[in-house]
Motif scaffolding. Structure first.
Motif, PDB file in Angstrom:
ATOM      1  N   GLN A 252      45.608  29.758  45.625  1.00  0.00           N
ATOM      2  CA  GLN A 252      46.477  29.921  46.785  1.00  0.00           C
ATOM      3  C   GLN A 252      47.611  30.935  46.633  1.00  0.00           C
ATOM      4  N   PHE A 253      48.034  31.249  45.403  1.00  0.00           N
ATOM      5  CA  PHE A 253      49.324  31.922  45.269  1.00  0.00           C
ATOM      6  C   PHE A 253      49.309  33.219  44.463  1.00  0.00           C
ATOM      7  N   ILE A 254      48.151  33.800  44.193  1.00  0.00           N
ATOM      8  CA  ILE A 254      48.111  35.064  43.457  1.00  0.00           C
ATOM      9  C   ILE A 254      48.553  36.212  44.368  1.00  0.00           C
ATOM     10  N   GLY A 255      49.521  37.015  43.875  1.00  0.00           N
ATOM     11  CA  GLY A 255      49.985  38.150  44.662  1.00  0.00           C
ATOM     12  C   GLY A 255      50.086  39.430  43.886  1.00  0.00           C
ATOM     13  N   SER A 256      49.850  39.370  42.580  1.00  0.00           N
ATOM     14  CA  SER A 256      49.980  40.565  41.745  1.00  0.00           C
ATOM     15  C   SER A 256      49.226  40.363  40.443  1.00  0.00           C
ATOM     16  N   LEU A 257      49.086  41.451  39.690  1.00  0.00           N
ATOM     17  CA  LEU A 257      48.456  41.371  38.382  1.00  0.00           C
ATOM     18  C   LEU A 257      49.282  40.517  37.431  1.00  0.00           C
ATOM     19  N   SER A 258      50.599  40.537  37.614  1.00  0.00           N
ATOM     20  CA  SER A 258      51.472  39.691  36.787  1.00  0.00           C
ATOM     21  C   SER A 258      51.181  38.210  37.022  1.00  0.00           C
ATOM     22  N   ASP A 259      50.937  37.839  38.275  1.00  0.00           N
ATOM     23  CA  ASP A 259      50.563  36.460  38.576  1.00  0.00           C
ATOM     24  C   ASP A 259      49.265  36.083  37.867  1.00  0.00           C
ATOM     25  N   LEU A 260      48.321  37.010  37.856  1.00  0.00           N
ATOM     26  CA  LEU A 260      47.049  36.757  37.186  1.00  0.00           C
ATOM     27  C   LEU A 260      47.244  36.521  35.692  1.00  0.00           C
ATOM     28  N   TYR A 261      48.138  37.286  35.094  1.00  0.00           N
ATOM     29  CA  TYR A 261      48.410  37.096  33.661  1.00  0.00           C
ATOM     30  C   TYR A 261      48.980  35.701  33.390  1.00  0.00           C
ATOM     31  N   ILE A 262      49.848  35.229  34.267  1.00  0.00           N
ATOM     32  CA  ILE A 262      50.440  33.893  34.094  1.00  0.00           C
ATOM     33  C   ILE A 262      49.371  32.817  34.245  1.00  0.00           C
ATOM     34  N   VAL A 263      48.542  32.941  35.278  1.00  0.00           N
ATOM     35  CA  VAL A 263      47.446  31.988  35.476  1.00  0.00           C
ATOM     36  C   VAL A 263      46.511  32.009  34.276  1.00  0.00           C
ATOM     37  N   ALA A 264      46.211  33.203  33.768  1.00  0.00           N
ATOM     38  CA  ALA A 264      45.328  33.326  32.609  1.00  0.00           C
ATOM     39  C   ALA A 264      45.881  32.564  31.415  1.00  0.00           C
ATOM     40  N   LEU A 265      47.181  32.711  31.169  1.00  0.00           N
ATOM     41  CA  LEU A 265      47.796  32.017  30.040  1.00  0.00           C
ATOM     42  C   LEU A 265      47.762  30.507  30.232  1.00  0.00           C
ATOM     43  N   LEU A 266      48.020  30.039  31.468  1.00  0.00           N
ATOM     44  CA  LEU A 266      48.022  28.601  31.745  1.00  0.00           C
ATOM     45  C   LEU A 266      46.629  27.991  31.659  1.00  0.00           C
ATOM     46  N   LEU A 267      45.602  28.786  31.896  1.00  0.00           N
ATOM     47  CA  LEU A 267      44.237  28.280  31.747  1.00  0.00           C
ATOM     48  C   LEU A 267      43.937  27.861  30.309  1.00  0.00           C
ATOM     49  N   GLY A 268      44.811  28.270  29.403  1.00  0.00           N
ATOM     50  CA  GLY A 268      44.670  27.847  28.019  1.00  0.00           C
ATOM     51  C   GLY A 268      44.728  26.342  27.831  1.00  0.00           C
ATOM     52  N   VAL A 269      45.338  25.627  28.778  1.00  0.00           N
ATOM     53  CA  VAL A 269      45.370  24.160  28.697  1.00  0.00           C
ATOM     54  C   VAL A 269      43.951  23.609  28.654  1.00  0.00           C
ATOM     55  N   ALA A 270      43.056  24.213  29.421  1.00  0.00           N
ATOM     56  CA  ALA A 270      41.661  23.772  29.412  1.00  0.00           C
ATOM     57  C   ALA A 270      41.022  24.037  28.057  1.00  0.00           C
ATOM     58  N   GLY A 271      41.319  25.191  27.459  1.00  0.00           N
ATOM     59  CA  GLY A 271      40.771  25.501  26.152  1.00  0.00           C
ATOM     60  C   GLY A 271      41.283  24.573  25.067  1.00  0.00           C
ATOM     61  N   ALA A 272      42.472  24.036  25.251  1.00  0.00           N
ATOM     62  CA  ALA A 272      43.047  23.125  24.264  1.00  0.00           C
ATOM     63  C   ALA A 272      42.333  21.778  24.234  1.00  0.00           C
ATOM     64  N   SER A 273      41.431  21.542  25.180  1.00  0.00           N
ATOM     65  CA  SER A 273      40.673  20.289  25.215  1.00  0.00           C
ATOM     66  C   SER A 273      39.890  20.057  23.933  1.00  0.00           C
ATOM     67  N   PHE A 274      39.599  21.121  23.225  1.00  0.00           N
ATOM     68  CA  PHE A 274      38.875  21.025  21.960  1.00  0.00           C
ATOM     69  C   PHE A 274      39.568  20.055  21.000  1.00  0.00           C
ATOM     70  N   ALA A 275      40.904  20.107  20.959  1.00  0.00           N
ATOM     71  CA  ALA A 275      41.671  19.284  20.025  1.00  0.00           C
ATOM     72  C   ALA A 275      41.687  17.820  20.423  1.00  0.00           C
ATOM     73  N   VAL A 276      41.130  17.508  21.580  1.00  0.00           N
ATOM     74  CA  VAL A 276      41.086  16.125  22.057  1.00  0.00           C
ATOM     75  C   VAL A 276      39.655  15.595  22.027  1.00  0.00           C
TER      76      VAL A 276
END
Length: 409
Positions: free
Chosen positions: A97-121
């Motif tokens: 809903q809220f992407i407006g720039s490449l900078s926003d995409l970079y932030i979303v990309a970093l936050l998607l790391g929460v899903a990758g951290a599922s490995f440790a669980v």
């Protein structure tokens, strides 16, 4: 292996829940890998910028695995998994809903790391239910959740093409993670062998052990190689062979299938012939395949080479984590987080190596040659440390382990 003995030795609903949680999380973690080719139509990027975008979720996952690994020991894998899935919904909503720039995409990309951290669980949730002789298979089954990558590479660009753009993919991803959250909440159960919460001193103690760093290096190459390739191959096929966004993702899917579905095979074989022996063979396979890939042969040939290379990387993931729970039985959540973080760092650097060298040299050949050399270095490392491992683990009462891990000198 006696299948009935395996099923009776642990808790199948928790194993299944671990797989589902890891599967849907991995699917979400690598969303930007195939989608970046579509996103570039709205936000033009050079080779280095595209590599950065697909590398950021892996970096985020690497950092957050340490946190989720700590929480797994402190509040238990079930609660940690529930929390992880809820937080994962945040970047999905933002991307939808809220992407407006490449900078926003970079932030979303970093936050998607929460899903990758599922490995440790997911892996500790499964591992703690099973005795040492079934660790390779149990960890392999739970870790086969990386097959979620196949769903992403197969469907993400098709959905973006036919249902109104790449933003819709983020919104639709909320459906499976919500369903898995419900299933996980009902069926997952923490093992009665759950260790007590770890203190900061416990982290310090584990990090002082050389074996921790050795496993980090080995997993940075196997898991980092798999997830880094899974995220970058769509860009590679698109830019090197001129394939459309959908076809490039389809060829990536072929390669990802090998790494995803052969991970349990790697764990199972490591249970039978030894993780050390398996890893030396698999790193050799990776080195040969990537050296051949560096010549950039015709599309059919390079797809076959990457398929075998990804298969070796996937099996290597299973082999590494056949060894880890046996070496660190009492600190499995802690070490899984640390080693998993190292795997994520490997996955972060792989796209940057390929993308930056492509940007500076105009060719992918140097990048693949460097990756091949890294695999060779892992073979040499294992050859050097294997005798010390056997001596150390014997000293810790690991007779059964050593019987499996004996390697001809």
């Amino acid at each position: 292996m006696d299948q009935k003995s395996f099923l009776k030795s642990g808790h199948t609903p928790s194993l299944f829940s671990s797989f589902l949680y890891f599967d849907v999380s991995f699917m979400i973690w690598v969303l930007l890998g195939p989608l970046v080719v579509v996103i570039m139509a709205d936000y033009p990027m050079n080779a280095a910028q595209a590599a950065n975008l697909v590398a950021l979720p892996i970096l985020g996952g690497s950092i957050l695995r340490l946190i989720l690994g700590f929480l797994t020991d402190y509040i238990g894998p079930k609660r940690t998994g529930q929390l992880g899935m809820l937080i994962t919904m945040v970047p999905l909503i933002w991307g939808w809903q809220f992407i407006g720039s490449l900078s926003d995409l970079y932030i979303v990309a970093l936050l998607l790391g929460v899903a990758g951290a599922s490995f440790a669980v997911a892996l500790p949730l499964a591992s703690r239910w099973y005795p040492p002789q079934y660790q390779g298979l149990a960890m392999g089954i739970a870790g086969a959740g990386n097959s979620g990558t196949v769903l992403t590479t197969l469907f993400a660009n098709r959905i973006a093409q036919h249902f109104g753009g790449w933003e819709v993919v983020f919104g639709l991803a909320l459906i499976p993670i919500t369903l898995v959250f419900i299933i996980f909440s009902i069926f997952a159960k923490d093992s009665p062998n759950q260790p007590g919460p770890k203190k900061l001193a416990d982290y310090t103690s584990v990090l002082k052990q050389k074996d921790t760093w050795l496993f980090c290096i080995l997993y940075a190459v196997t898991f980092g190689g798999f997830v880094g390739m899974a995220n970058y191959l769509t860009i590679f096929f698109n830019t090197q062979y001129g394939l459309s966004a959908v076809r490039a993702a389809d060829f990536t899917t072929i390669c990802v299938i090998a790494g995803s579905f052969f991970r349990p095979v790697g764990g199972w074989l490591a249970d039978r012939i030894g993780g050390i022996r398996m890893l030396m063979v698999l790193y050799g396979g990776v080195a040969l395949m990537l050296a051949a890939v560096s010549s950039l042969p015709p599309l059919a040939v390079i797809t076959a080479l990457l398929f075998v290379g990804m298969m070796c990387l996937g099996m290597g993931n299973g082999a590494v984590f056949q060894l880890v729970p046996q070496r660190f039985q009492n600190e499995i959540g802690l070490v899984t987080g640390i080693v998993g973080a190292a795997g994520g760092l490997g996955g972060f650097f792989l796209p940057k190596i390929l993308g930056n060298l492509k940007q500076t040299t105009g060719s992918y050949t140097p990048g693949f040659l460097i990756l091949s050399a890294i695999a060779v270095a892992c073979i040499l490392l294992i050859f050097v440390v294997q005798k010390q491992w056997k001596q150390t683990w014997v000293g810790q009462g690991g007779k059964a382990l050593i019987d499996q891990q004996t390697v001809a000198s």
